[in-house]
Every structure is written in structure tokens, then in C-alpha cells.
Design a protein around this motif. Structure first.
Motif, PDB file in Angstrom:
ATOM      1  N   SER A 110     -55.733 -26.706  -3.698  1.00 34.46           N
ATOM      2  CA  SER A 110     -54.995 -25.670  -2.982  1.00 34.46           C
ATOM      3  C   SER A 110     -55.750 -24.356  -3.086  1.00 34.46           C
ATOM      4  CB  SER A 110     -53.603 -25.515  -3.593  1.00 34.46           C
ATOM      5  OG  SER A 110     -52.947 -24.388  -3.044  1.00 34.46           O
ATOM      6  N   LYS A 111     -55.647 -23.555  -2.039  1.00 36.54           N
ATOM      7  CA  LYS A 111     -56.239 -22.221  -2.097  1.00 36.54           C
ATOM      8  C   LYS A 111     -55.148 -21.160  -2.140  1.00 36.54           C
ATOM      9  CE  LYS A 111     -60.685 -23.381  -0.200  1.00 36.54           C
ATOM     10  NZ  LYS A 111     -61.735 -23.084   0.735  1.00 36.54           N
ATOM     11  N   THR A 112     -53.938 -21.592  -2.498  1.00 35.97           N
ATOM     12  CA  THR A 112     -52.814 -20.671  -2.645  1.00 35.97           C
ATOM     13  C   THR A 112     -52.515 -20.527  -4.139  1.00 35.97           C
ATOM     14  OG1 THR A 112     -51.915 -21.455  -0.561  1.00 35.97           O
ATOM     15  CG2 THR A 112     -50.439 -20.194  -1.976  1.00 35.97           C
TER      16      THR A 112
END
Length: 193
Positions: free
Chosen positions: A53-55
Motif C-alpha cells: 500500500s502507498k497509503t
């Protein structure tokens, strides 16, 4: 040396020691005030990226098995204060040779994960380095978190000042004990009870 000259010498040394001790005491207090005034709290924030994830999620600290990337003083709060940010990437447990090992996945098709050993990711594997770079580059310091850090700045500043006040008080106590002991010994040598 006659008795009167000897007595005057002892008296001069005693007064000189007292004056020197006052200067040292003043220096300790002045140093403590200066350090307390100029101290800055260490502003930190930690974010964790779940697997692939890039969150990021704001957390208190990285998990023991996370891979982390330390980015010091790269980010600023809305009021311009520098924040030391730690970015954590969640690692995935896999079983290999009868033991559990944690690896850093960098790609998945939904069923299969491509991963690298975390040690390689820190020391130059191209795939993991590209993945880490893309995650780090995608991170934007949230303005809301910066505002929270700005709001907690003075509490941190006061905590830092309190540390220096305690340190100064301890130094003064140690100096006072030293002064009393030396003065007591000096009075014993000079027969001045």
C-alpha cells in the motif's frame, strides 16, 4: 613566616575559594538558563505502510518486524518546524526451511507475491530499492499531522526546559556538596573550627 602573615594567607585563600565558588555557581545557573532557553523539542512522526500500500497510517512506532526508512528533517509543519519522520513498511511472514522469515513484498498479482529479503532491500537489491524509493517518494507529510505537532510544540518545549532545570539543580547540588566537603577539609587543616 610569622603567625599574623600565615593567618592572613589562610584568610585570603578562604575568601578566594568562596569567590571562585560563587563564579562557578553563577556559571552553572547561567549555562542552565541558556540551554533551557535555546532547547528545542525533538519533533517526530512515524507512519506505517501496510503490505503493498502507498497509503500510510500514523502510528506511535514501527512494529518489530517492519522495514523502516529514516527521513530526518525532510518535512516541515505548517509553522515551519522541522519534523523527523520514520517510514515503516510492513513485512510479510513466510515459512522457509521450517522457520518463519519476514520479507518485503514489492509486487503482487492477487495470488502470488514477489518479495525480497529485507537485508537486500537495505543494501541494494534493484527491485526492492525501486519499490522503497517509490513508496518514500509518494509520501506526503499530512498537513493535519503537522498542525497537531505545531500544537504540541510548547508542551514539548516545556518538557525540555524542565529537563534542563532538573539538570541544573543536580549540578548545583553536586557543586554544593563538593564545596562543603572541601571547605570542611580546609577548615580542618587550618585549625579553624
Amino acid at each position: 613566616m610569622n603567625e599574623k602573615t600565615s593567618s592572613q594567607l589562610v584568610e585570603s585563600i578562604s575568601k578566594g575559594f568562596f569567590r571562585i565558588s560563587l563564579v562557578i555557581t553563577f556559571g552553572i545557573v547561567l549555562g542552565g538558563v541558556f540551554l533551557a532557553y535555546t532547547s528545542e523539542p525533538w519533533l517526530t512522526a512515524t507512519y506505517r505502510f501496510p503490505i503493498l500500500s502507498k497509503t500510510p497510517i500514523k502510528v506511535d512506532k514501527c512494529n518489530e518486524n517492519d522495514a523502516n526508512e529514516y527521513e530526518s528533517y525532510k518535512y516541515k509543519t505548517p509553522k515551519g518546524r522541522y519534523v523527523s519522520v520514520t517510514l515503516c513498511l510492513e513485512k510479510m511472514p513466510i515459512e522457509r526451511d521450517g522457520s518463519v522469515k519476514y520479507v518485503l513484498p514489492y509486487k503482487s498479482d492477487g495470488k502470488v507475491f514477489w518479495y525480497v529479503d529485507v537485508y537486500l532491500s537495505k543494501y541494494g537489491s534493484d527491485l526492492s530499492s525501486q519499490y522503497l524509493k517509490s513508496v518514500i517518494d509518494s509520501f506526503k507529510f499530512p498537513e493535519k499531522d503537522g498542525a497537531e505537532i505545531d500544537n504540541s510544540y510548547w508542551r514539548g518545549k516545556l518538557d525540555k526546559v524542565w529537563e534542563y532545570v532538573q539538570g541544573t539543580a543536580l549540578c548545583l547540588l553536586i557543586w554544593a556538596i563538593f564545596y562543603v566537603v572541601v571547605r570542611f577539609i580546609w577548615r580542618g587543616f587550618t585549625n579553624r573550627d
